[in-house]
Motif scaffolding. Sequence first.
Motif, PDB file in Angstrom:
ATOM      1  N   ASP A 197       1.326  -1.483   0.386  1.00 20.25           N
ATOM      2  CA  ASP A 197      -0.060  -0.184   0.129  1.00 20.25           C
ATOM      3  C   ASP A 197       0.748   1.017   0.490  1.00 20.25           C
ATOM      4  O   ASP A 197       0.300   1.829  -0.369  1.00 20.25           O
ATOM      5  CB  ASP A 197      -0.816   0.315   0.833  1.00 20.25           C
ATOM      6  CG  ASP A 197      -2.141  -1.362   0.996  1.00 20.25           C
ATOM      7  OD1 ASP A 197      -2.420  -1.287  -0.277  1.00 20.25           O
ATOM      8  OD2 ASP A 197      -2.569  -1.429   1.824  1.00 20.25           O
ATOM      9  N   ALA A 219      -6.077 -11.264 -10.463  1.00 17.46           N
ATOM     10  CA  ALA A 219      -6.698 -10.329  -9.243  1.00 17.46           C
ATOM     11  C   ALA A 219      -5.727  -9.248  -8.886  1.00 17.46           C
ATOM     12  O   ALA A 219      -6.268  -8.334  -9.021  1.00 17.46           O
ATOM     13  CB  ALA A 219      -7.731 -11.707  -8.753  1.00 17.46           C
ATOM     14  N   LEU A 220      -5.086  -9.970  -8.357  1.00 20.04           N
ATOM     15  CA  LEU A 220      -3.890  -9.362  -6.965  1.00 20.04           C
ATOM     16  C   LEU A 220      -3.820  -8.041  -7.994  1.00 20.04           C
ATOM     17  O   LEU A 220      -3.409  -6.809  -8.244  1.00 20.04           O
ATOM     18  CB  LEU A 220      -3.027 -10.699  -6.925  1.00 20.04           C
ATOM     19  CG  LEU A 220      -2.222  -9.111  -5.872  1.00 20.04           C
ATOM     20  CD1 LEU A 220      -2.573  -8.704  -5.151  1.00 20.04           C
ATOM     21  CD2 LEU A 220      -1.012 -10.074  -4.931  1.00 20.04           C
ATOM     22  N   GLN A 222      -4.125  -7.203 -11.570  1.00 19.77           N
ATOM     23  CA  GLN A 222      -5.586  -5.841 -11.231  1.00 19.77           C
ATOM     24  C   GLN A 222      -5.361  -4.281  -9.918  1.00 19.77           C
ATOM     25  O   GLN A 222      -5.462  -3.948 -10.175  1.00 19.77           O
ATOM     26  CB  GLN A 222      -6.836  -6.098 -11.900  1.00 19.77           C
ATOM     27  CG  GLN A 222      -6.847  -7.052 -13.229  1.00 19.77           C
ATOM     28  CD  GLN A 222      -7.811  -7.734 -13.554  1.00 19.77           C
ATOM     29  OE1 GLN A 222      -8.860  -7.540 -13.578  1.00 19.77           O
ATOM     30  NE2 GLN A 222      -7.578  -9.574 -13.629  1.00 19.77           N
ATOM     31  N   ARG A 223      -5.208  -5.375  -8.739  1.00 22.50           N
ATOM     32  CA  ARG A 223      -5.973  -4.568  -7.705  1.00 22.50           C
ATOM     33  C   ARG A 223      -5.267  -3.831  -7.435  1.00 22.50           C
ATOM     34  O   ARG A 223      -5.122  -2.441  -6.832  1.00 22.50           O
ATOM     35  CB  ARG A 223      -5.637  -5.806  -6.287  1.00 22.50           C
ATOM     36  CG  ARG A 223      -6.282  -5.092  -5.451  1.00 22.50           C
ATOM     37  CD  ARG A 223      -7.864  -4.150  -5.105  1.00 22.50           C
ATOM     38  NE  ARG A 223      -9.180  -5.733  -4.713  1.00 22.50           N
ATOM     39  CZ  ARG A 223      -8.596  -6.460  -4.305  1.00 22.50           C
ATOM     40  NH1 ARG A 223      -8.533  -5.818  -2.860  1.00 22.50           N
ATOM     41  NH2 ARG A 223      -9.961  -7.391  -3.686  1.00 22.50           N
ATOM     42  N   LEU A 224      -3.713  -3.892  -7.993  1.00 21.73           N
ATOM     43  CA  LEU A 224      -2.279  -3.222  -7.691  1.00 21.73           C
ATOM     44  C   LEU A 224      -2.177  -2.411  -8.606  1.00 21.73           C
ATOM     45  O   LEU A 224      -0.808  -1.899  -8.777  1.00 21.73           O
ATOM     46  CB  LEU A 224      -1.268  -3.895  -7.067  1.00 21.73           C
ATOM     47  CG  LEU A 224      -1.819  -5.161  -5.652  1.00 21.73           C
ATOM     48  CD1 LEU A 224      -0.131  -5.977  -5.680  1.00 21.73           C
ATOM     49  CD2 LEU A 224      -2.194  -3.875  -4.718  1.00 21.73           C
ATOM     50  N   GLN A 225      -2.915  -2.259  -9.801  1.00 16.75           N
ATOM     51  CA  GLN A 225      -2.290  -2.039 -11.375  1.00 16.75           C
ATOM     52  C   GLN A 225      -0.884  -2.365 -11.590  1.00 16.75           C
ATOM     53  O   GLN A 225       0.065  -1.885 -12.118  1.00 16.75           O
ATOM     54  CB  GLN A 225      -2.530  -0.055 -10.737  1.00 16.75           C
ATOM     55  CG  GLN A 225      -3.860   0.678 -10.986  1.00 16.75           C
ATOM     56  CD  GLN A 225      -5.063  -0.354 -12.161  1.00 16.75           C
ATOM     57  OE1 GLN A 225      -5.055  -0.729 -13.217  1.00 16.75           O
ATOM     58  NE2 GLN A 225      -6.259   0.750 -11.845  1.00 16.75           N
ATOM     59  N   LEU A 318      -5.194 -10.449  -1.021  1.00 20.43           N
ATOM     60  CA  LEU A 318      -6.562  -9.430  -0.925  1.00 20.43           C
ATOM     61  C   LEU A 318      -7.399  -9.127  -0.586  1.00 20.43           C
ATOM     62  O   LEU A 318      -7.947  -7.314  -0.644  1.00 20.43           O
ATOM     63  CB  LEU A 318      -7.319 -10.528  -2.665  1.00 20.43           C
ATOM     64  CG  LEU A 318      -7.050 -10.800  -4.204  1.00 20.43           C
ATOM     65  CD1 LEU A 318      -7.544 -12.081  -5.032  1.00 20.43           C
ATOM     66  CD2 LEU A 318      -6.598 -10.085  -4.926  1.00 20.43           C
ATOM     67  N   ASP A 319      -7.440  -9.029   0.250  1.00 13.30           N
ATOM     68  CA  ASP A 319      -8.251  -8.414   1.075  1.00 13.30           C
ATOM     69  C   ASP A 319      -7.826  -8.274   2.337  1.00 13.30           C
ATOM     70  O   ASP A 319      -8.517  -7.078   2.749  1.00 13.30           O
ATOM     71  CB  ASP A 319      -9.659  -9.656   2.386  1.00 13.30           C
ATOM     72  CG  ASP A 319     -10.323 -10.114   1.726  1.00 13.30           C
ATOM     73  OD1 ASP A 319     -10.044 -10.102   0.519  1.00 13.30           O
ATOM     74  OD2 ASP A 319     -10.562 -11.757   1.624  1.00 13.30           O
ATOM     75  N   GLN A 323      -7.222  -1.418  -3.300  1.00 12.39           N
ATOM     76  CA  GLN A 323      -7.444  -0.872  -4.759  1.00 12.39           C
ATOM     77  C   GLN A 323      -6.405   0.773  -5.192  1.00 12.39           C
ATOM     78  O   GLN A 323      -6.555   1.457  -4.621  1.00 12.39           O
ATOM     79  CB  GLN A 323      -8.650  -0.412  -5.719  1.00 12.39           C
ATOM     80  CG  GLN A 323      -8.373   0.285  -6.439  1.00 12.39           C
ATOM     81  CD  GLN A 323      -8.165  -1.737  -7.822  1.00 12.39           C
ATOM     82  OE1 GLN A 323      -9.218  -2.525  -7.857  1.00 12.39           O
ATOM     83  NE2 GLN A 323      -7.549  -0.715  -8.453  1.00 12.39           N
ATOM     84  N   LYS A 324      -5.179  -0.058  -6.035  1.00 13.25           N
ATOM     85  CA  LYS A 324      -4.752   1.631  -6.415  1.00 13.25           C
ATOM     86  C   LYS A 324      -5.388   2.274  -7.627  1.00 13.25           C
ATOM     87  O   LYS A 324      -6.313   1.710  -8.257  1.00 13.25           O
ATOM     88  CB  LYS A 324      -3.230   0.580  -6.964  1.00 13.25           C
ATOM     89  CG  LYS A 324      -2.489   0.539  -5.243  1.00 13.25           C
ATOM     90  CD  LYS A 324      -1.032   0.005  -5.986  1.00 13.25           C
ATOM     91  CE  LYS A 324      -0.166  -0.369  -4.777  1.00 13.25           C
ATOM     92  NZ  LYS A 324      -0.036   0.446  -3.937  1.00 13.25           N
TER      93      LYS A 324
END
Length: 571
Positions: A197, A219-220, A222-225, A318-319, A323-324
């Motif tokens: 983060d 999925a990770l 995409q969450r972190l761009q 993931l949880d 989200q970046k």
Amino acid sequence: MARNVSEIIVETIEQAGAKRIWGIVGDTINHFTDAVRTSSLRWMHVRHEEVAGFAAGGEAYATGELAVCAGTCGPGSLHFVNGIFESHRNKAPVLLIASDVARSEAGLGFPQEVDQRRIYEQCSVFCEYISHPDQARRITTMAAQAALTQGGVAVVIVNGDMFRETGKDELAWSVHRPVPHVRPSNADLDRLAQMIDETDKVTIYAGIGARGAGREVAALAQRLQAPLAHTSRAKEFIEPDNPNNVGMTGILGNKAGMQAIDDCELMLCLGSDFAYTQFWPQQAKVVQIDIDPTRLGRRAPVHMGLLGDVRATVEALLDRVAQKQDDSHLQAALKQWQADQETYEDRASEKDEDLMHPQFVAQMLDRLAADDAAFTGDGGSPMVWGLRHIRATGARSFLFSLMHGTMANAYPQAMGIAAAQPDRQVLALCGDGGLTMLLGDILTLRQEKLPVKLLVFNNGSLAFVEMEQRVEGLVDAYTGLDNPDFAALAQACGIAGHKATSAADLEAAMTAWLAEDGPALLDVPVNRMELVMPPEIEAGQVASTALFGARAVMDGRIKEVVSLLRDNFLR
């Protein structure tokens, strides 16, 4: 009814899930093969034991189930070694039954006696003698369980006279296959989430340890761009349906994958041991996650090493991460990835009147092959063209010799896959050097009715070695191959033989080859002067190649130099 050691081993192998045994019969295992004859197991009669090791490994890698090979003492067992090393390094669950001389002759220098344990301990997760008939079921069970749960080859050594012995078989030993849920502690995951983060540019690098976790890793990303680069072995499950994919890194990789790692501030290394440390990030912090703690920081230093299965770890992570929003790091990598793909496309679209670029052949195969085809490739240039130009669809599989780096693995491994998955299209990308190294087992394709399709990249040379010599500034030597007519040779061996003589007739020839019901070979002449270009060409490589050119000109090989420059540096 009393049973002998052979019968007990065979029954134990059946109960462990094995379907077939690859090998060659002979004196010290004759009683064992007689027990196989009356069992549900199918004996796969190869012409060389090395092929049996490769084929069993291909079967086990593709299915995740136990595959078995067996051979005689001395020369027979020694012939297995390279195939066993390849299979073990792929973590394929293989069981080798290695016979030895009779106990009455052991230690006396009897003909064909070798120290099996010392040979196989270095390429196995389990290696043990059956020292007493009462141990037969227990030792075989332990071996099968080790192969299946640890991933790799297990070896059971049996003296030839032991196979005939009867013993007590009263206890119900059986194979256990637990599926643990292993991930880092909550404290370690919280610490990692905080690091992520607080970092703007994150790159994910996924290896074979992420097998079975493709969706979670994507999925990770995409969450972190985060751009998602991967090893060659992870292509199969990371590339498909992944908007953050930026290709491979390493010596066979592309520029986007390399730059995504060079430009990041934090790299998450998931299930990879990162063999080529020249591509390791110079400035970024590195977090390595692996199921094997001995691999953490083994080849390059890391800031945090966490023990865990990739899927379980990423699901828990993931949880914990936010989200970046800033996607500039990702977009830069995706822009370069698009450029890399266009470069590959340009190289594959170029044709010569007489010889074809191997990239063009691989891309044609990509277009015509089934969406769920299984691909194998010989170590060397066929492996490179397959990895770069054949798409992963999510249903396709890829098996190349990326850990052991051997020749001659492609069609033997394809044999194992075809035996286990007979309704699947199985395609072997063969070099002319690799094919001819174990050429005799083309006869096994016919005898065992294995519908493998062999594509021969025929450039008349040990091309990868030739390229290595040239890049080091040497005049290539001893790499030329005086090949037969491979299509005619295949036909003489009883399998379908096809040949493409120009780019114009490649599609028709390849379509006919793929349509054959049984095994078939397609011989394709490809450009000998093609270099496997790395992601970024260094000045030293250019200088060394120029030195080769000067030496080759002095040797009267000016046409070759012109062809090399035209095909690799002037387009």
